[in-house]
Design an enzyme around this catalytic site. Structure first.
Site, PDB file in Angstrom:
ATOM      1  N   CYS A 161       0.812  -1.219   0.000  1.00  0.00           N
ATOM      2  CA  CYS A 161       0.000   0.000   0.000  1.00  0.00           C
ATOM      3  C   CYS A 161       0.847   1.271   0.000  1.00  0.00           C
ATOM      4  CB  CYS A 161      -0.937  -0.005   1.195  1.00  0.00           C
ATOM      5  SG  CYS A 161      -2.152  -1.343   1.172  1.00  0.00           S
ATOM      6  N   ALA A 162       2.093   1.204   0.439  1.00  0.00           N
ATOM      7  CA  ALA A 162       2.961   2.384   0.444  1.00  0.00           C
ATOM      8  C   ALA A 162       3.541   2.679  -0.928  1.00  0.00           C
ATOM      9  CB  ALA A 162       4.099   2.204   1.451  1.00  0.00           C
TER      10      ALA A 162
END
Length: 367
Positions: A161-162
């Site tokens: 997700c980063a």
């Protein structure tokens, strides 16, 4: 040239601030979703039927679909696909085909919006963690997009997700290192394909209430108009490998995420954000808005607490969650696209959390 702002301690996390004349700019952003539209209400009915004979506490978990803050998601396969067992080969073939098509669509639109010819792209940063591609997606798209044979490639895997924020940071670094040569950022995540019917864990059930598929592209260059990327950084907390990620199983990738993530965000993120902004010569009062990865309703609420916002203050982040679900690294790019399209002005902080456990941060100046 890149310069440190302030005096960070040796081996501290990166917080880069380009010189004013070298600031990379976001020339354009575009997104794409697959054709199958999944209403959350339909997914809830499917989950109740699918898990009823296997997960005895499915009735207790069903409220997760109602409380996720999601109305619609998009999938590269119809809902009926999830009724059958699928192995690694089947899932990854679908990943390669659909991720390539979606990324090409987003990139083509992005190049058109930015008025940049594909042959003039100097480098490609390609982010994806929901499938395996060797050669990587960027290599598969060189001919399809018309990129030059000498384009530099930077495939990034494992950021989860980063990846949207960290991919933007890598693209900004490349653009700053080679002024005038546009960098194309590509992000593709097909999280739905990771579903494993044999996995009856709570994490897997909750994942079916959150995950969606999507792709995005952005053009970054020191030449041209657009929001300026004025800084970026990241921080990885020690001893947190088990907070978020994938496990490799015989039938695919197994989802890992801790129920403690909202608490970790509230407890540990404020100091990291403060240190990052200090190294850029800023503090939270200098930030006019936020562009955050919509990982889930509880995480978004925790981020609002960290940034001192009223409940619902991260409106665009919540809107993207509502309309698309959690598309891992691609999600924050959808938030970025909407924020810029809505005429944002001032300094905006981008934030996403991913496996590591890592916080990806970037600051953009809109006008």
């Amino acid at each position: 040239m890149l310069a440190w702002y302030g005096a960070p301690a040796p081996n501290d996390y990166h917080a880069w601030k380009p010189e004013m004349s070298d600031r990379p700019r976001i020339l354009a952003v575009a997104t794409a979703v697959p054709p199958h539209r999944l209403a959350q209400s339909d997914v809830r009915k499917w989950a109740r039927r699918s898990f009823a004979d296997h997960a005895g506490d499915i009735e207790r978990l069903l409220p997760a679909y109602d409380n996720a803050g999601i109305e619609v998601r998009y999938s590269c396969v119809p809902l009926s696909w999830y009724d059958d067992d699928h192995g690694w080969r089947d899932k990854n073939e679908l990943y390669l085909s659909n991720a390539s098509d979606l990324t090409e669509a987003a990139a083509t639109q992005c190049l058109q919006r930015g008025g940049v010819d594909a042959a003039d792209i100097g480098a490609v940063v390609c982010v994806s963690t929901s499938g395996i591609a060797t050669p990587s997606l960027d290599a598969r798209l060189i001919s399809r997009l018309g990129l030059g044979p000498e384009v530099q490639r930077m495939p990034l895997f494992g950021l989860g997700c980063a990846g949207g924020v960290l991919g933007l940071a890598r693209a900004a670094e490349l653009a700053t290192a080679r002024p005038g040569r546009p960098v194309l950022l590509l992000v593709a995540e097909l999280c739905g394909l990771t579903f494993r019917r044999a996995d009856l864990s709570k994490s897997n059930v909750i994942a079916t209430a959150l995950f969606g598929d999507g792709a995005a592209a952005a053009l970054i260059s020191t030449d041209g108009d657009g929001a300026a990327v004025i800084g970026w950084g990241e921080h990885t907390w020690p001893d947190t490998l088990g907070v978020m990620g994938w496990s490799v199983e015989d039938d695919g990738l197994g989802v890992i995420f801790s129920r403690d993530i909202p608490a970790l965000v509230r407890r540990d993120l404020p100091a990291v954000v403060d240190a990052y902004l200090t190294r850029l010569g800023l503090d939270l009062s200098d930030i006019d808005g936020f562009i955050c990865h919509p990982g889930g309703a509880k995480v978004v609420t925790a981020l609002e607490d960290v940034f001192g916002l009223e409940p619902g203050g991260l409106k665009t982040t919540r809107d993207v969650l509502r309309d698309y679900g959690n598309m891992s690294a691609a999600s924050v790019m959808f938030v970025l696209e909407r924020t810029l399209a809505n005429g944002a002005s001032g300094a905006y902080l981008m934030c996403a959390l991913g496996p590591g456990f890592t916080a990806g941060l970037a600051t953009i100046e809109c006008r």
